[in-house]
Design a protein around this motif. Structure first.
Motif, PDB file in Angstrom:
ATOM      1  N   LEU A 274       0.797  -1.179   0.066  1.00 50.07           N
ATOM      2  CA  LEU A 274       0.035   0.067   0.048  1.00 50.07           C
ATOM      3  C   LEU A 274       0.623   1.519  -0.018  1.00 50.07           C
ATOM      4  CD1 LEU A 274      -2.756  -1.142   2.670  1.00 50.07           C
ATOM      5  CD2 LEU A 274      -2.833  -1.299   0.167  1.00 50.07           C
ATOM      6  N   GLY A 275       2.129   1.259   0.446  1.00 47.48           N
ATOM      7  CA  GLY A 275       2.995   2.313   0.467  1.00 47.48           C
ATOM      8  C   GLY A 275       2.610   3.307   1.710  1.00 47.48           C
ATOM      9  N   ALA A 276       3.522   4.006   2.307  1.00 44.61           N
ATOM     10  CA  ALA A 276       3.389   4.695   3.788  1.00 44.61           C
ATOM     11  C   ALA A 276       4.068   6.024   3.480  1.00 44.61           C
ATOM     12  CB  ALA A 276       3.790   3.745   4.544  1.00 44.61           C
ATOM     13  N   ILE A 277       3.505   6.890   4.511  1.00 49.16           N
ATOM     14  CA  ILE A 277       4.083   8.283   4.472  1.00 49.16           C
ATOM     15  C   ILE A 277       4.381   8.464   6.106  1.00 49.16           C
ATOM     16  CG2 ILE A 277       3.161   9.025   2.434  1.00 49.16           C
ATOM     17  CD1 ILE A 277       1.303  10.782   4.291  1.00 49.16           C
ATOM     18  N   ALA A 278       5.154   9.616   6.384  1.00 45.14           N
ATOM     19  CA  ALA A 278       5.473  10.028   7.754  1.00 45.14           C
ATOM     20  C   ALA A 278       4.921  11.342   7.614  1.00 45.14           C
ATOM     21  CB  ALA A 278       6.843   9.832   8.150  1.00 45.14           C
ATOM     22  N   GLU A 279       4.243  11.926   8.656  1.00 48.36           N
ATOM     23  CA  GLU A 279       3.776  13.276   8.536  1.00 48.36           C
ATOM     24  C   GLU A 279       3.767  13.703  10.062  1.00 48.36           C
ATOM     25  OE1 GLU A 279       0.310  14.542   6.084  1.00 48.36           O
ATOM     26  OE2 GLU A 279      -0.828  14.164   7.830  1.00 48.36           O
ATOM     27  N   ALA A 280       4.045  14.982  10.125  1.00 49.99           N
ATOM     28  CA  ALA A 280       4.036  15.663  11.426  1.00 49.99           C
ATOM     29  C   ALA A 280       2.732  15.824  12.131  1.00 49.99           C
ATOM     30  CB  ALA A 280       4.741  17.312  11.317  1.00 49.99           C
ATOM     31  N   PHE A 281       2.622  15.316  13.390  1.00 48.85           N
ATOM     32  CA  PHE A 281       1.605  15.375  14.062  1.00 48.85           C
ATOM     33  C   PHE A 281       1.298  16.723  14.595  1.00 48.85           C
ATOM     34  CE2 PHE A 281      -1.033  15.056  18.178  1.00 48.85           C
ATOM     35  CZ  PHE A 281      -1.934  14.211  17.729  1.00 48.85           C
ATOM     36  N   ILE A 282       0.108  17.234  14.326  1.00 52.62           N
ATOM     37  CA  ILE A 282      -0.250  18.540  14.746  1.00 52.62           C
ATOM     38  C   ILE A 282      -0.604  18.814  16.311  1.00 52.62           C
ATOM     39  CG2 ILE A 282      -1.821  20.569  14.501  1.00 52.62           C
ATOM     40  CD1 ILE A 282      -1.996  19.531  11.501  1.00 52.62           C
ATOM     41  N   GLU A 283       0.195  19.474  17.001  1.00 52.12           N
ATOM     42  CA  GLU A 283      -0.130  19.551  18.707  1.00 52.12           C
ATOM     43  C   GLU A 283      -0.984  20.911  18.700  1.00 52.12           C
ATOM     44  OE1 GLU A 283       1.018  17.196  20.384  1.00 52.12           O
ATOM     45  OE2 GLU A 283       2.672  16.352  19.298  1.00 52.12           O
ATOM     46  N   GLY A 284      -1.583  20.985  19.980  1.00 51.26           N
ATOM     47  CA  GLY A 284      -2.649  22.139  20.195  1.00 51.26           C
ATOM     48  C   GLY A 284      -3.537  21.849  21.405  1.00 51.26           C
ATOM     49  N   GLU A 285      -3.459  22.679  22.434  1.00 54.45           N
ATOM     50  CA  GLU A 285      -4.213  22.749  23.571  1.00 54.45           C
ATOM     51  C   GLU A 285      -5.764  22.647  23.276  1.00 54.45           C
ATOM     52  OE1 GLU A 285      -3.542  22.606  26.876  1.00 54.45           O
ATOM     53  OE2 GLU A 285      -1.287  22.484  26.228  1.00 54.45           O
TER      54      GLU A 285
ATOM     55  N   ASN B 112      -5.535  29.444  18.398  1.00 55.99           N
ATOM     56  CA  ASN B 112      -4.482  30.316  18.835  1.00 55.99           C
ATOM     57  C   ASN B 112      -4.995  31.462  19.875  1.00 55.99           C
ATOM     58  OD1 ASN B 112      -2.415  32.477  18.953  1.00 55.99           O
ATOM     59  ND2 ASN B 112      -1.991  32.004  16.931  1.00 55.99           N
ATOM     60  N   PRO B 113      -4.536  31.029  21.269  1.00 56.08           N
ATOM     61  CA  PRO B 113      -5.280  32.084  22.128  1.00 56.08           C
ATOM     62  C   PRO B 113      -4.799  33.500  22.179  1.00 56.08           C
ATOM     63  CG  PRO B 113      -3.587  30.475  23.117  1.00 56.08           C
ATOM     64  CD  PRO B 113      -3.687  30.194  21.536  1.00 56.08           C
ATOM     65  N   GLU B 114      -3.595  33.682  21.492  1.00 53.66           N
ATOM     66  CA  GLU B 114      -3.056  35.032  21.122  1.00 53.66           C
ATOM     67  C   GLU B 114      -3.787  35.834  20.255  1.00 53.66           C
ATOM     68  OE1 GLU B 114       1.212  34.856  20.266  1.00 53.66           O
ATOM     69  OE2 GLU B 114       1.637  33.982  21.988  1.00 53.66           O
TER      70      GLU B 114
END
Length: 526
Positions: A288-299, A378-380
């Motif tokens: 199937l193939g695969a990728i790596a991707e940044a996990f999006i963090e956030g409160e 984004n709290p700011e």
């Protein structure tokens, strides 16, 4: 199918689908016009991935909202399934039709079955039965017939050609744009924000290299998502936690050591699918193939989505927006949704999805597309930042609740507000799920559910256009799993209706386990 067969099937398929362009006038006309509709609810995805979903063979019921099309007294419908549907389930849908005698609607519905419970896709089962194919051909007027399906693959293309009926769906040659790597390419071409990630790889070793390179580009990353390129409903995702790996972080070790450690660390990935193992998962990468991707963090983080379609004449329409409810170990598995998405950002999401839709249209994509986002507050700035993470080129989990609302109310989606209005001009809202699942529901037959609905008055009321519409009723007895769409005149009313349904079914089934809890986490976002 070999490559020569694939090439030879393209031209007749395209010729058939040109007839859809000739019939197209507008979206509303096409959705409500007289037609003979052949519904092929085949879940034509990788079967080993599909096995990760409990009760997946009952997901052929998710397109039963199509029966509401029979409210048009000149529409006829053919619905094919692997196994016969329970009669009370069919009766339930037909009784939802306002102003149409039950017998009149039933006479215009032909239910067919392959009587085949194997895990093969339904479309393949139909292709293997020449007499069934002939019965479908004879049942429709080819001058006004078309097929719809859950997802379009070479199987559905072959079925369209064999039946001589155009398929209102994607050309399977364009399926790449609905994969994880294809989605990333579309986002880049559309100038839509998306997380940093890798190119498509085909081995565990190359995946470790791609993951290391991503970490080296972004040394502050805490987690990385590993995705099978053709994963389904989040079940092909896994999470790699980088925080315990400080000794190999960029600047602390060589690239070679980092790759070697990550390759070993993959054995401890946190898989979204319950029973997944690295041994099985890694065996799928060459296929199937695969990728790596940044996990999006956030409160404060949400998972909105936008649904659209490309018409046969190449126009892009936005159909709906939703806030998705996700579950699983790291919150990547689709469980349900709220309509519409939050007022704070749904208009911006529409604009981003429109860009994606135009790029897809340029590549020849037809019919449904969905774009999933991650939104972080984004709290700011007191605003929301968006990253697009996936394109789905199929009728996803948000399709059937929205189409149920549309067909029941005969209303319209207002692009300027992102709201849906009934014919009376009243804004409508809903909460929906495919995954109301509890052990205590096991053994509950469809007729038992009808008793509960009637006793507690949980049915959809066509006079007020509020209430609950159920689906996946075939999943109840074996898996204790049920789908539903609760429709209200406000977000709060929709939630209240949903909770009343859950409470009523809970009371009727009376769990013996005092620690039993609901399998879904509904967040109060309104």
């Amino acid at each position: 199918m070999n490559s020569l067969d694939s090439v030879n099937s393209v031209e007749p398929f395209q010729q058939l689908n040109l007839t859809l362009r000739d019939r197209w006038r507008s979206a509303d006309d096409f959705d409500t016009s007289d037609a003979d509709i052949v519904v092929i609810p085949s879940i034509s995805v990788d079967q080993r991935e599909l096995l990760k979903i409990e009760g997946f063979h009952h997901y052929e019921e998710r397109l039963l909202f199509s029966l509401i099309r029979l409210r048009n007294p000149r529409t006829r419908l053919v619905y094919i399934t692997s196994q016969p549907l329970h009669p009370s389930v069919i009766d339930y849908y037909l009784q939802l039709l306002p102003g149409i005698p039950f017998s009149h609607a039933r006479d215009r519905l032909l239910l067919l079955s392959t009587y085949d419970s194997s895990t093969r896709p339904l479309s393949q089962k139909i292709l293997d039965r020449p007499r069934l194919l002939e019965r479908i051909r004879q049942a429709v007027n080819h001058d006004r017939a078309y097929m719809i399906c859950y997802n379009s693959t070479p199987l559905e293309r072959d079925l369209s050609i064999q039946l001589g009926i155009p398929l209102f769906a994607l050309d399977p040659n364009l399926l790449i744009w609905g994969t994880k790597s294809g989605s990333r390419q579309i986002f880049a071409e559309s100038d839509v924000p998306h997380p940093d990630g890798s190119l498509l790889v085909w081995s565990a070793k190359d995946l470790a290299v791609a993951t290391a390179e991503l970490w080296e580009r972004q040394p502050t990353l805490k987690r990385i998502v590993i995705k099978l390129n053709e994963g389904f409903s989040g079940e092909g995702n896994a999470l790699l936690d980088l925080r315990p790996l400080e000794e190999i972080s960029p600047g602390s070790a060589t690239h070679h050591d980092r790759v070697a450690t990550l390759l070993e660390r993959f054995r401890t990935l946190r898989f979204e699918a319950k029973s997944e193992t690295w041994e099985n998962y890694s065996s799928r990468i060459p296929e199937l193939g695969a990728i790596a991707e940044a996990f999006i963090e956030g409160e404060e983080k949400r998972s909105p989505s936008v649904q659209g379609r490309v018409t046969p004449i190449g126009e892009v329409e936005i159909l709906s927006t939703h806030d998705q409810i996700l579950g699983g170990p790291s919150g990547q598995i689709y469980l349900g949704c709220r309509f519409p998405a939050d007022e704070a950002y749904r208009m911006r999401l529409q604009d981003l999805a429109l860009r994606v839709g135009k790029t897809l249209a340029e590549k020849g994509v037809l019919e449904r597309f969905g774009v999933d986002f991650v939104a972080v507050h984004n709290p700011e700035t007191n605003d929301w930042d968006f990253q697009a993470i996936e394109i789905n080129l199929r009728k996803g989990g948000t399709t059937h609740p929205f189409m149920t609302l549309k067909f029941l109310t005969n209303g319209r989606y207002d692009l300027s507000s992102g709201l849906f209005y009934s014919q009376q001009g009243r804004a409508k809202y809903y909460m929906a799920t495919d995954n109301l699942q509890k052990d205590q529901y096991r053994g509950l037959l469809p007729n038992d559910l009808m008793d509960v609905i009637a006793h507690h008055q949980l049915h959809f009321d066509t006079s007020t256009e509020t209430g609950t519409v159920f689906h996946l009723m075939g999943c109840l007895s074996e898996f204790g799993k049920l789908g539903l769409t609760s429709i209200g005149n406000s977000p709060q009313q929709a939630e209240d209706i949903y909770r009343r349904v859950v409470k009523a079914i809970d009371e009727e089934t009376k769990p013996s386990d005092p620690n039993h809890t609901l399998s879904m986490r509904w967040n109060s976002w309104y």
